[in-house]
Write a protein that holds these residues in place. Structure first.
Motif, PDB file in Angstrom:
ATOM      1  N   LEU A   1       0.922  -1.204   0.020  1.00  0.00           N
ATOM      2  CA  LEU A   1      -0.210  -0.202   0.103  1.00  0.00           C
ATOM      3  C   LEU A   1       0.910   1.301  -0.109  1.00  0.00           C
ATOM      4  O   LEU A   1       1.668   1.396   0.454  1.00  0.00           O
ATOM      5  CB  LEU A   1      -1.028  -0.103   1.420  1.00  0.00           C
ATOM      6  CG  LEU A   1      -1.801   1.102   1.376  1.00  0.00           C
ATOM      7  CD1 LEU A   1      -2.712   1.319   0.333  1.00  0.00           C
ATOM      8  CD2 LEU A   1      -2.415   0.988   2.944  1.00  0.00           C
ATOM      9  N   ARG A   2       0.649   2.096  -0.892  1.00  0.00           N
ATOM     10  CA  ARG A   2       1.503   3.400  -0.989  1.00  0.00           C
ATOM     11  C   ARG A   2       0.582   4.453  -0.877  1.00  0.00           C
ATOM     12  O   ARG A   2      -0.663   4.497  -1.572  1.00  0.00           O
ATOM     13  CB  ARG A   2       2.227   3.469  -2.339  1.00  0.00           C
ATOM     14  CG  ARG A   2       3.206   2.343  -2.664  1.00  0.00           C
ATOM     15  CD  ARG A   2       4.621   2.545  -1.940  1.00  0.00           C
ATOM     16  NE  ARG A   2       5.101   3.681  -2.253  1.00  0.00           N
ATOM     17  CZ  ARG A   2       6.263   4.383  -1.518  1.00  0.00           C
ATOM     18  NH1 ARG A   2       6.351   3.985  -0.446  1.00  0.00           N
ATOM     19  NH2 ARG A   2       6.653   5.266  -1.981  1.00  0.00           N
ATOM     20  N   TRP A   3       1.007   5.517  -0.274  1.00  0.00           N
ATOM     21  CA  TRP A   3       0.066   6.793  -0.065  1.00  0.00           C
ATOM     22  C   TRP A   3       1.123   7.844  -0.274  1.00  0.00           C
ATOM     23  O   TRP A   3       2.543   7.936   0.223  1.00  0.00           O
ATOM     24  CB  TRP A   3      -0.158   6.732   1.401  1.00  0.00           C
ATOM     25  CG  TRP A   3      -0.669   8.048   1.539  1.00  0.00           C
ATOM     26  CD1 TRP A   3      -2.069   8.778   1.520  1.00  0.00           C
ATOM     27  CD2 TRP A   3      -0.174   9.263   2.276  1.00  0.00           C
ATOM     28  NE1 TRP A   3      -2.211   9.861   1.883  1.00  0.00           N
ATOM     29  CE2 TRP A   3      -1.003  10.441   2.712  1.00  0.00           C
ATOM     30  CE3 TRP A   3       1.093   9.417   2.868  1.00  0.00           C
ATOM     31  CZ2 TRP A   3      -0.849  11.462   3.179  1.00  0.00           C
ATOM     32  CZ3 TRP A   3       1.469  10.548   3.680  1.00  0.00           C
ATOM     33  CH2 TRP A   3       0.432  11.731   3.747  1.00  0.00           C
ATOM     34  N   ARG A   4       0.619   9.147  -0.940  1.00  0.00           N
ATOM     35  CA  ARG A   4       1.451  10.024  -1.247  1.00  0.00           C
ATOM     36  C   ARG A   4       0.543  11.499  -1.196  1.00  0.00           C
ATOM     37  O   ARG A   4      -0.738  11.329  -1.511  1.00  0.00           O
ATOM     38  CB  ARG A   4       2.063  10.235  -2.531  1.00  0.00           C
ATOM     39  CG  ARG A   4       2.912  11.489  -2.857  1.00  0.00           C
ATOM     40  CD  ARG A   4       3.583  11.379  -4.021  1.00  0.00           C
ATOM     41  NE  ARG A   4       4.831  10.648  -3.843  1.00  0.00           N
ATOM     42  CZ  ARG A   4       5.506   9.973  -4.781  1.00  0.00           C
ATOM     43  NH1 ARG A   4       5.491  10.250  -5.995  1.00  0.00           N
ATOM     44  NH2 ARG A   4       6.676   9.263  -4.482  1.00  0.00           N
ATOM     45  N   SER A   5       0.846  12.605  -0.501  1.00  0.00           N
ATOM     46  CA  SER A   5       0.149  13.829  -0.480  1.00  0.00           C
ATOM     47  C   SER A   5       1.237  14.767  -0.375  1.00  0.00           C
ATOM     48  O   SER A   5       1.982  14.832   0.654  1.00  0.00           O
ATOM     49  CB  SER A   5      -0.606  13.948   0.889  1.00  0.00           C
ATOM     50  OG  SER A   5      -1.272  15.063   1.117  1.00  0.00           O
ATOM     51  N   GLY A   6       1.348  15.613  -1.352  1.00  0.00           N
ATOM     52  CA  GLY A   6       2.250  16.745  -1.463  1.00  0.00           C
ATOM     53  C   GLY A   6       3.595  16.052  -1.652  1.00  0.00           C
ATOM     54  O   GLY A   6       3.898  15.245  -2.397  1.00  0.00           O
ATOM     55  N   ASN A   7       4.533  16.636  -0.527  1.00  0.00           N
ATOM     56  CA  ASN A   7       6.032  16.263  -0.447  1.00  0.00           C
ATOM     57  C   ASN A   7       6.079  14.970   0.378  1.00  0.00           C
ATOM     58  O   ASN A   7       7.068  14.233   0.338  1.00  0.00           O
ATOM     59  CB  ASN A   7       6.597  17.224  -0.171  1.00  0.00           C
ATOM     60  CG  ASN A   7       6.836  18.498  -1.153  1.00  0.00           C
ATOM     61  OD1 ASN A   7       6.208  18.345  -2.224  1.00  0.00           O
ATOM     62  ND2 ASN A   7       7.501  19.525  -0.571  1.00  0.00           N
ATOM     63  N   TRP A   8       4.925  14.620   1.142  1.00  0.00           N
ATOM     64  CA  TRP A   8       5.124  13.213   1.872  1.00  0.00           C
ATOM     65  C   TRP A   8       4.778  12.079   1.458  1.00  0.00           C
ATOM     66  O   TRP A   8       3.801  12.105   0.364  1.00  0.00           O
ATOM     67  CB  TRP A   8       4.209  13.554   3.211  1.00  0.00           C
ATOM     68  CG  TRP A   8       4.813  14.775   3.864  1.00  0.00           C
ATOM     69  CD1 TRP A   8       4.193  16.008   4.086  1.00  0.00           C
ATOM     70  CD2 TRP A   8       5.703  14.636   5.198  1.00  0.00           C
ATOM     71  NE1 TRP A   8       5.033  16.802   5.170  1.00  0.00           N
ATOM     72  CE2 TRP A   8       6.070  15.762   5.593  1.00  0.00           C
ATOM     73  CE3 TRP A   8       6.414  13.275   5.588  1.00  0.00           C
ATOM     74  CZ2 TRP A   8       6.898  16.117   6.503  1.00  0.00           C
ATOM     75  CZ3 TRP A   8       7.159  13.846   6.652  1.00  0.00           C
ATOM     76  CH2 TRP A   8       7.590  15.191   6.917  1.00  0.00           C
ATOM     77  N   SER A   9       5.141  11.004   1.891  1.00  0.00           N
ATOM     78  CA  SER A   9       4.932   9.567   1.218  1.00  0.00           C
ATOM     79  C   SER A   9       4.953   8.587   2.359  1.00  0.00           C
ATOM     80  O   SER A   9       5.729   8.885   3.352  1.00  0.00           O
ATOM     81  CB  SER A   9       5.750   9.235   0.000  1.00  0.00           C
ATOM     82  OG  SER A   9       7.113   8.801   0.423  1.00  0.00           O
TER      83      SER A   9
END
Length: 156
Positions: free
Chosen positions: A30-38
């Motif tokens: 499971l991968r998550w990314r929001s803006g510069n964060w991951s």
């Protein structure tokens, strides 16, 4: 399915579920990314199998009270029942977190850079006991326990 012909002229046999060849093995991530964060999570499952190098007799199996860690369903080409060690299944989890710096960051050294931190084998799961050189099935498990890591990357 894992078919193996052990000698010339012999009928091929299904060696799945023996010596590091479980019936079920799977991975999911499971991968998550929001803006510069991951962030990421990876789980792997390595199913149960029998270890043909750790065998016992019917008399010992009965004397021990038919324990669950011994499997009696494996038969040889001659039809004889073999009593083999059942190697337990293992689930392992890895996790990571990251941050990606902008190309216009105020500090030139950090521009187009990223940092990731993670933990492999998050729950510190040990490999199950098996008849192998080191006491576990080498090539199938990570015996090193929990591992922390840090990754620094720079694009030019």
């Amino acid at each position: 399915k894992f078919m193996l012909q052990e000698t010339i002229g012999a009928a091929p046999g299904d060696d799945l579920w023996e010596d590091g060849r479980p019936i079920w093995r799977w991975n999911t991530s499971l991968r998550w990314r929001s803006g510069n964060w991951s962030a990421g999570w990876f789980t792997s499952y390595y199913g149960s199998f029998v270890d043909s190098g750790a065998a016992t007799t019917a008399a010992i199996y009965e004397y021990l009270g038919r324990p669950e860690y011994i499997d009696n369903s494996t038969t040889t080409n001659a039809g004889a029942t073999r009593y083999l060690l059942r190697v337990e299944p293992v689930i392992s989890h890895n996790v990571n977190f990251g941050y990606r710096f902008d190309r216009r960051h105020k500090f030139a050294l950090l521009r187009s850079s990223s940092v990731r931190w993670g933990v492999n084998n998050l729950l510190n799961t040990e490999p199950p006991i098996a008849d192998g050189t080191y006491g576990y099935q080498s090539g199938t498990y990570n015996p090193r326990g929990r591992q922390f890591w840090l990754e620094l990357a720079k694009s030019w």
